[in-house]
Motif scaffolding. Sequence first.
Motif, PDB file in Angstrom:
ATOM      1  N   ASP A 117     -89.784 -45.663   2.323  1.00 18.88           N
ATOM      2  CA  ASP A 117     -91.086 -46.057   2.888  1.00 18.88           C
ATOM      3  C   ASP A 117     -90.915 -47.254   3.818  1.00 18.88           C
ATOM      4  O   ASP A 117     -91.508 -48.303   3.617  1.00 18.88           O
ATOM      5  N   SER A 118     -90.067 -47.049   4.828  1.00 14.08           N
ATOM      6  CA  SER A 118     -89.858 -48.128   5.793  1.00 14.08           C
ATOM      7  C   SER A 118     -91.121 -48.305   6.630  1.00 14.08           C
ATOM      8  O   SER A 118     -91.977 -47.420   6.679  1.00 14.08           O
ATOM      9  N   TYR A 119     -91.226 -49.472   7.283  1.00 10.66           N
ATOM     10  CA  TYR A 119     -92.386 -49.715   8.148  1.00 10.66           C
ATOM     11  C   TYR A 119     -92.469 -48.645   9.230  1.00 10.66           C
ATOM     12  O   TYR A 119     -93.535 -48.140   9.553  1.00 10.66           O
ATOM     13  N   THR A 120     -91.297 -48.293   9.787  1.00 11.33           N
ATOM     14  CA  THR A 120     -91.298 -47.329  10.886  1.00 11.33           C
ATOM     15  C   THR A 120     -91.943 -46.018  10.438  1.00 11.33           C
ATOM     16  O   THR A 120     -92.819 -45.477  11.115  1.00 11.33           O
ATOM     17  N   ARG A 121     -91.542 -45.537   9.256  1.00 15.51           N
ATOM     18  CA  ARG A 121     -92.098 -44.265   8.796  1.00 15.51           C
ATOM     19  C   ARG A 121     -93.575 -44.398   8.432  1.00 15.51           C
ATOM     20  O   ARG A 121     -94.411 -43.576   8.822  1.00 15.51           O
ATOM     21  N   VAL A 122     -93.896 -45.473   7.701  1.00 11.92           N
ATOM     22  CA  VAL A 122     -95.285 -45.622   7.232  1.00 11.92           C
ATOM     23  C   VAL A 122     -96.230 -45.831   8.424  1.00 11.92           C
ATOM     24  O   VAL A 122     -97.296 -45.213   8.499  1.00 11.92           O
ATOM     25  N   VAL A 123     -95.815 -46.675   9.382  1.00  7.99           N
ATOM     26  CA  VAL A 123     -96.702 -46.922  10.535  1.00  7.99           C
ATOM     27  C   VAL A 123     -96.849 -45.636  11.360  1.00  7.99           C
ATOM     28  O   VAL A 123     -97.946 -45.328  11.838  1.00  7.99           O
ATOM     29  N   LEU A 124     -95.745 -44.888  11.471  1.00  5.13           N
ATOM     30  CA  LEU A 124     -95.830 -43.602  12.193  1.00  5.13           C
ATOM     31  C   LEU A 124     -96.848 -42.670  11.520  1.00  5.13           C
ATOM     32  O   LEU A 124     -97.613 -41.968  12.182  1.00  5.13           O
ATOM     33  N   ALA A 125     -96.837 -42.698  10.192  1.00  3.85           N
ATOM     34  CA  ALA A 125     -97.740 -41.806   9.448  1.00  3.85           C
ATOM     35  C   ALA A 125     -99.190 -42.280   9.517  1.00  3.85           C
ATOM     36  O   ALA A 125    -100.115 -41.477   9.453  1.00  3.85           O
ATOM     37  N   LEU A 126     -99.382 -43.611   9.638  1.00  6.01           N
ATOM     38  CA  LEU A 126    -100.748 -44.139   9.582  1.00  6.01           C
ATOM     39  C   LEU A 126    -101.396 -44.305  10.952  1.00  6.01           C
ATOM     40  O   LEU A 126    -102.596 -44.086  11.112  1.00  6.01           O
ATOM     41  N   TRP A 127    -100.608 -44.718  11.928  1.00  2.10           N
ATOM     42  CA  TRP A 127    -101.171 -45.118  13.220  1.00  2.10           C
ATOM     43  C   TRP A 127    -101.886 -43.946  13.907  1.00  2.10           C
ATOM     44  O   TRP A 127    -101.314 -42.888  14.103  1.00  2.10           O
ATOM     45  N   GLY A 128    -103.151 -44.143  14.215  1.00  4.79           N
ATOM     46  CA  GLY A 128    -103.923 -43.119  14.914  1.00  4.79           C
ATOM     47  C   GLY A 128    -104.479 -42.049  13.990  1.00  4.79           C
ATOM     48  O   GLY A 128    -105.041 -41.054  14.456  1.00  4.79           O
ATOM     49  N   HIS A 129    -104.313 -42.219  12.660  1.00  9.03           N
ATOM     50  CA  HIS A 129    -104.836 -41.233  11.714  1.00  9.03           C
ATOM     51  C   HIS A 129    -105.917 -41.862  10.822  1.00  9.03           C
ATOM     52  O   HIS A 129    -106.016 -43.085  10.744  1.00  9.03           O
ATOM     53  N   VAL A 130    -106.651 -40.975  10.152  1.00  7.91           N
ATOM     54  CA  VAL A 130    -107.701 -41.468   9.246  1.00  7.91           C
ATOM     55  C   VAL A 130    -107.097 -42.360   8.166  1.00  7.91           C
ATOM     56  O   VAL A 130    -107.662 -43.385   7.773  1.00  7.91           O
ATOM     57  N   ALA A 131    -105.909 -41.972   7.706  1.00  9.13           N
ATOM     58  CA  ALA A 131    -105.251 -42.762   6.653  1.00  9.13           C
ATOM     59  C   ALA A 131    -105.021 -44.198   7.119  1.00  9.13           C
ATOM     60  O   ALA A 131    -105.107 -45.139   6.330  1.00  9.13           O
ATOM     61  N   GLY A 132    -104.748 -44.352   8.423  1.00  9.73           N
ATOM     62  CA  GLY A 132    -104.525 -45.691   8.977  1.00  9.73           C
ATOM     63  C   GLY A 132    -105.797 -46.516   8.913  1.00  9.73           C
ATOM     64  O   GLY A 132    -105.770 -47.699   8.552  1.00  9.73           O
ATOM     65  N   ALA A 191     -95.070 -45.974  21.499  1.00 12.38           N
ATOM     66  CA  ALA A 191     -94.304 -46.048  22.749  1.00 12.38           C
ATOM     67  C   ALA A 191     -92.936 -45.397  22.570  1.00 12.38           C
ATOM     68  O   ALA A 191     -92.457 -44.650  23.436  1.00 12.38           O
ATOM     69  N   ARG A 192     -92.300 -45.641  21.423  1.00 12.17           N
ATOM     70  CA  ARG A 192     -90.963 -45.065  21.181  1.00 12.17           C
ATOM     71  C   ARG A 192     -91.051 -43.532  21.080  1.00 12.17           C
ATOM     72  O   ARG A 192     -90.198 -42.821  21.575  1.00 12.17           O
ATOM     73  N   ALA A 193     -92.100 -43.071  20.394  1.00  8.59           N
ATOM     74  CA  ALA A 193     -92.252 -41.616  20.229  1.00  8.59           C
ATOM     75  C   ALA A 193     -92.518 -40.942  21.574  1.00  8.59           C
ATOM     76  O   ALA A 193     -92.047 -39.819  21.816  1.00  8.59           O
ATOM     77  N   GLN A 194     -93.259 -41.626  22.443  1.00  9.93           N
ATOM     78  CA  GLN A 194     -93.547 -41.038  23.756  1.00  9.93           C
ATOM     79  C   GLN A 194     -92.305 -41.052  24.648  1.00  9.93           C
ATOM     80  O   GLN A 194     -92.054 -40.119  25.417  1.00  9.93           O
ATOM     81  N   ALA A 195     -91.530 -42.136  24.529  1.00 12.45           N
ATOM     82  CA  ALA A 195     -90.337 -42.259  25.376  1.00 12.45           C
ATOM     83  C   ALA A 195     -89.278 -41.231  24.964  1.00 12.45           C
ATOM     84  O   ALA A 195     -88.537 -40.721  25.807  1.00 12.45           O
ATOM     85  N   ASP A 196     -89.214 -40.932  23.658  1.00 13.20           N
ATOM     86  CA  ASP A 196     -88.203 -39.991  23.173  1.00 13.20           C
ATOM     87  C   ASP A 196     -88.866 -39.022  22.190  1.00 13.20           C
ATOM     88  O   ASP A 196     -89.080 -39.362  21.005  1.00 13.20           O
ATOM     89  N   PRO A 197     -89.198 -37.788  22.644  1.00 13.09           N
ATOM     90  CA  PRO A 197     -89.922 -36.841  21.795  1.00 13.09           C
ATOM     91  C   PRO A 197     -89.195 -36.529  20.485  1.00 13.09           C
ATOM     92  O   PRO A 197     -89.830 -36.150  19.492  1.00 13.09           O
ATOM     93  N   GLY A 198     -87.893 -36.709  20.438  1.00 16.35           N
ATOM     94  CA  GLY A 198     -87.162 -36.378  19.208  1.00 16.35           C
ATOM     95  C   GLY A 198     -87.095 -37.549  18.238  1.00 16.35           C
ATOM     96  O   GLY A 198     -86.644 -37.398  17.099  1.00 16.35           O
ATOM     97  N   TRP A 199     -87.582 -38.683  18.666  1.00 17.53           N
ATOM     98  CA  TRP A 199     -87.426 -39.896  17.841  1.00 17.53           C
ATOM     99  C   TRP A 199     -88.204 -39.819  16.525  1.00 17.53           C
ATOM    100  O   TRP A 199     -87.677 -40.108  15.457  1.00 17.53           O
ATOM    101  N   ALA A 200     -89.458 -39.397  16.623  1.00 17.41           N
ATOM    102  CA  ALA A 200     -90.300 -39.340  15.419  1.00 17.41           C
ATOM    103  C   ALA A 200     -89.692 -38.377  14.399  1.00 17.41           C
ATOM    104  O   ALA A 200     -89.678 -38.646  13.186  1.00 17.41           O
TER     105      ALA A 200
END
Length: 556
Positions: A117-132, A191-200
């Motif tokens: 449950d790293s910040y990167t994964r959790v923020v990816l899961a929360l940012w822009g979603h209802v859960a966030g 920004a990272r996900a947009q710059a590299d579609p495979g990153w997420a």
Amino acid sequence: MSPLLARRLRVVSGVLLMTYLTTHFLNHTLGLFSLELMEDGRRWFIAFWRNPVVTPVLYSALVVHAALALRSLYRRRHLRLAPWEAWQLVLGLSIPPLLGTHIVGTHVAWALFDVTDSYTRVVLALWGHVAGARHSLLLPIAWTHGCIGIHFWLRLRAGYRRVQPWLFAVALLLPVLAFLGFVMAGRDVTARAQADPGWALAVARATRAPGPAQRAALAAVYDGIMIVYGGALALVLLARGVRRMRQRSHSFRITYPGGRDVVTPIGFTVLETSRFAGIPHASVCGGRGRCSTCRVRILRGFPELPEAGPDEVRVLRRVGAPPDVRLACQLRPTRDVVVAPVLPATAGPSDAAFQTDHRGGREREIAVLFADLRGFTSLAEHRLPYDVVFLLNRYFEAVGGAITRAGGIPNQFTGDGVMALFGVESGANAGCREALAAAAAIVERLAALSRELSDDLPSPFRIGIGIHVGPAIVGRMGYGEGVYFTAVGDTVHVASRLEQLTKDYRAALVISEEVAIAAGVDVSAFPRHEVTVRNRGVPVAVRVIADPSRLAAALV
Ligand code: FES
């Protein structure tokens, strides 16, 4: 469980949970700098909080705190609460559903499926979603609930007032910075996900993000938590309803000052009855049996009352309450009683048992100082009201400052006169020395003020000061907004008389010889008189001091 044990458990578990929240917020704030720094901070955070010793303690605190909240909900006979208590209750009850998703999505996912449950994964899961959004709601709710609890716990402690502005600043800033850190991290991962579609996808793989089956299992865990919590809450509400129905036919009557009668079911405390009937009643600690401000004198029905428990006895002892006084928040009468609250409904933290107990009314050996401005009537003549108020306020500022600085309590500013108490805490001897030092400082400050305002004054300020020492009843007295800490008794009366004598002797200061003896200063060089004071059989020996700075020098 005794109220004292429940209170201690609530405080200990609450402080532990707030510590967790604070370190969690601090970790969030690192997002203001970079995602990598956030992850570095998280490693320390996890190392401390997620280990075989601390984790069970943390979760036990969470369960105990929630259980105590439900217990307290059951014990309350009605829900007419003070606003802060109502907020505390509503915020507290809304935490478990919000917190449940967060715990299940992080710790439980890690424990069951080894999900990082790293910040990167959790923020990816929360940012822009209802859960966030839900998570963002949890932060201020949990934080505000904790801050209210900490504030109402600490405000009865000596020294809290000094640190309160700092704590308030932290309470305000930390969640804002934490939220901004979360926002920055959210923008960063986007920004990272947009710059590299495979990153997420790579992050999801590296952190072993849960698949559909695992997500279903986690949802079941969350549902289980909610069933337990919802069931416990429903049980408490049901138990309250049953109790209410059973007690409806058993009631008792409380008669308040002014003859107001209130009939309530047996089981209500006197404080609950006051609140239920809308009768203002002091209760600084919210009915937790800590502050003593709710105490009532039992005027009738005392022998039939249930005995006070050890916790109530301890608090009553602390304030030196006589046997016919009980804590309204602990007393549950079973027969009719007549009560009279000891403190006004406006009583605040300074009246609480944790403060020095003279606040509730005690006899003390103190020094009393009266000061009065000479010739103020002619000074005020032909001046605009604004000018008069300005001059008076400068005068009060000078006198009040001198008194406070010397260690006294300026407690009455009437007309152009001031009354101050010394030695309430430190005792009569120290009080007399402080009062003499204050007298010298007052004269000195007024001389400086006269020089400063020389263009506005027809002549310099002149003052008359009287000081006497002796026993006096001290405590908070008054009515409504006008309740303040003061003293009454013969000592006050004599001090006032000595101040008036300064006119006759044309001197700045008149003190009783008792003051000089208690202060340990030699006053043989000053003129001595014996004066009669109304209601006193024997004359009072006084010393007339034209220049108080000479006495102050002897004090050093
Ligand atoms: S309300 Fe504080 S002791 Fe009763």
